[in-house]
Design an enzyme around this catalytic site. Structure first.
Site, PDB file in Angstrom:
ATOM      1  N   LYS A  29       0.856  -1.179   0.000  1.00 55.01           N
ATOM      2  CA  LYS A  29       0.000   0.000   0.000  1.00 55.01           C
ATOM      3  C   LYS A  29       0.899   1.238   0.000  1.00 55.01           C
ATOM      4  CE  LYS A  29      -3.866   2.001   2.672  1.00 55.01           C
ATOM      5  NZ  LYS A  29      -4.718   1.855   3.876  1.00 55.01           N
ATOM      6  N   SER A  63      -9.937  -0.483   7.082  1.00 53.03           N
ATOM      7  CA  SER A  63      -9.337  -0.388   5.747  1.00 53.03           C
ATOM      8  C   SER A  63      -8.577  -1.603   5.244  1.00 53.03           C
ATOM      9  CB  SER A  63      -8.417   0.819   5.674  1.00 53.03           C
ATOM     10  OG  SER A  63      -9.180   1.968   5.473  1.00 53.03           O
ATOM     11  N   SER A  87      -9.641   1.841   2.780  1.00 55.95           N
ATOM     12  CA  SER A  87      -8.754   2.568   1.924  1.00 55.95           C
ATOM     13  C   SER A  87      -7.706   1.708   1.212  1.00 55.95           C
ATOM     14  CB  SER A  87      -8.023   3.639   2.748  1.00 55.95           C
ATOM     15  OG  SER A  87      -7.241   3.044   3.757  1.00 55.95           O
TER      16      SER A  87
HETATM   17  N1  GLN Z   1     -13.134   4.171   6.085  1.00 53.80           N
HETATM   18  C1  GLN Z   1     -12.607   4.652   7.331  1.00 53.80           C
HETATM   19  C2  GLN Z   1     -12.222   6.104   7.187  1.00 53.80           C
HETATM   20  O1  GLN Z   1     -12.473   6.649   6.179  1.00 53.80           O
HETATM   21  C3  GLN Z   1     -11.430   3.817   7.752  1.00 53.80           C
HETATM   22  C4  GLN Z   1     -10.207   4.137   7.014  1.00 53.80           C
HETATM   23  C5  GLN Z   1      -9.028   3.311   7.432  1.00 53.80           C
HETATM   24  O2  GLN Z   1      -9.157   2.294   8.106  1.00 53.80           O
HETATM   25  N2  GLN Z   1      -7.859   3.786   7.065  1.00 53.80           N
HETATM   26  O3  GLN Z   1     -11.685   6.693   8.069  1.00 53.80           O
END
Ligand code: GLN
Length: 452
Positions: A52, A151, A127
């Site tokens: 990532k 995420s 994400s």
């Molecule tokens: N979807 C969640 C957010 O937008 C979690 C994101 C994540 O785990 N990095 O914060």
């Protein structure tokens, strides 16, 4: 083989931001040379991996899918990156993500969305959606992700993969570009539970470079993935997760997974975690608060983009112009929410209250784990949704993490494992298995039983 696969499909999937076209074979040969020189390498030596783009890599750009870091080449490796290099893994490249890991669909990338290999019109989750799509499309056998609110688990669920959020502090944040430091957790994405466990074991363990790293042995996750039995295990179904707002096909596969576990000898009971309903609102105060502080470092002086540096603007103006152009709308929304929640006069009402809720959620887990060994729920309320459907509706987007956020707030281990396809759309459904802090191995044991 993987480079060929990337060339063949990534024009459609768009999982990668950077592919190390010229370096991959040299990396692989260097691993061969180490082996030939007698070095004893682990089980992942020579295996390709996609990272990532939130992990720093000293030989490849790192952007967090943000214009503000476009073209930045870090001077150092993240601990996750360097440990996997030491293990002999070959880095294929860097994967797309929501900008600074804020989002659930990978649509918040400054470089365009990634597509779900099961249906290119659908989101791959987020994400870590570039990582999930890369593994699901067979462009990479394994990938790293980070999980701040879901995420890793949510992208894994909607692309039919195994995704694991280790216990907070069990995997190092050093060189992981910070979003919300008290929640950010690196973890593996893989096509099987055993693959995920092998990767987990390879990068985990104490790191003196991370002040919140836990100085304890890594839980025996590979052994647990191989063991795969649930005989006598007490499994709690979280009463608060399911019902209204959940896709019927998701609930049907979830119920079948629970029945399967029961047929394999587990004892299933319903458990109430009354404060889990407040996890989402608490998270959307805590995560933006931490993000507003962490992202202050992108000041136009230290990294990447610099706008308006033409002799006519003050340093403050250059900073404002750069941040206005360099950050996308969701990142700006979070910075403003967080700055507001932390401001004097509002701190106690918002941030302070959210921290109290966080404690209550951790207590719900403690009470539940006195009765059961693991908790289970659907990973996400729905399967992958169409690209564009929730892009302009932050509240709808935030709901994707309803079931995953409690484990981030409490810091415990949680995994998502595929449990079939929903009848409505024939898209993958994930089962979430949550275990106490440092009982990461238990999530693998249950996930491996479901997988078989
Ligand atoms: N979807 C969640 C957010 O937008 C979690 C994101 C994540 O785990 N990095 O914060």
């Amino acid at each position: 083989e993987h480079l060929g696969r990337i060339r063949a499909v990534d024009g459609d999937v768009k999982a990668f931001l950077h592919v190390d076209e010229d370096g991959v074979l040299a990396q692989a040969r260097a691993v061969d040379a180490r082996r030939a020189a007698g070095e004893r390498l682990g089980p992942l030596a020579g295996v390709p991996i996609a990272h990532k783009d939130v992990f720093t890599t000293k030989d490849m750009p790192t952007t967090c899918s943000s214009k503000i870091l476009q073209g930045w080449q870090p001077p150092y490796d993240a601990t996750v990156t360097s440990r996997l290099r030491e293990a002999g893994m070959v880095i294929l490249g860097k994967t797309n993500m929501d900008e600074f890991a804020m989002g659930s669909s990978t649509e918040n990338s400054a470089f365009g969305p990634t597509h779900n290999p099961w249906d290119l019109a659908k989101i791959p989750g987020g994400s870590s959606g570039g990582s999930s799509a890369a593994v699901a499309a067979y462009e990479a056998p394994l990938a790293t992700g980070t999980d701040t609110g879901g995420s890793i688990r949510q992208p894994a669920a909607v692309t039919g993969l195994v995704g694991m959020k280790p216990t907070y502090g069990g995997s190092s944040r050093y060189g992981l570009i910070a979003f919300a430091s008290s929640l950010d957790t690196p973890g593996p994405l893989a096509r099987t539970v055993l693959d995920a466990a092998l990767l987990h074991e390879a990068f985990s363990g104490h790191d003196p470079m991370d002040a919140t790293s836990i100085d304890r042995p890594v839980p025996p996750v590979v052994e647990a993935a191989r063991r795969a039995d649930v005989e006598g295990l007490r499994i709690g179904v979280v009463k608060e997760f399911g019902g209204e707002g959940y896709q019927p096909g998701v609930l049907a596969r979830f119920r079948e997974a629970v029945e399967l576990l029961e047929s394999l000898g587990a004892k299933v009971v319903e458990v109430s975690c009354p404060h889990f309903t407040y996890a989402l609102p608490a998270y959307y105060l805590i995560a933006p608060s931490e993000c507003s502080s962490n992202l202050a470092r992108f000041d136009a002086m230290r990294y990447g983009l610099r706008v308006g540096d033409d002799g006519t603007h003050s340093a403050e103006e250059v900073m404002a112009l750069t941040r206005a152009e360099g950050f996308g709308p969701e990142v700006k929304r979070r910075i403003m929410l967080g700055t507001y929640a932390l401001s004097s006069g509002y701190y106690d009402a918002y941030y302070g209250k959210a921290q109290q809720v966080r404690t209550l959620i951790a207590r719900d887990f403690d009470a539940a784990f006195e009765q059961v060994d693991v908790l289970v729920s659907p990973t996400t309320p729905t399967t992958a949704f169409p690209i564009g459907e929730r892009a302009d509706d932050p509240m709808a987007m935030y709901l994707a993490d309803l079931c995953t956020i409690p484990s981030n707030l409490a810091g415990n281990a949680a995994i998502s494992v595929p449990c079939g396809l929903a009848d409505e759309d024939r898209l993958p459904v994930g089962l979430q298995v949550m275990a106490p802090v440092l009982a990461d191995d238990r999530t693998y044991r249950v996930a491996a039983a479901v997988e078989r």
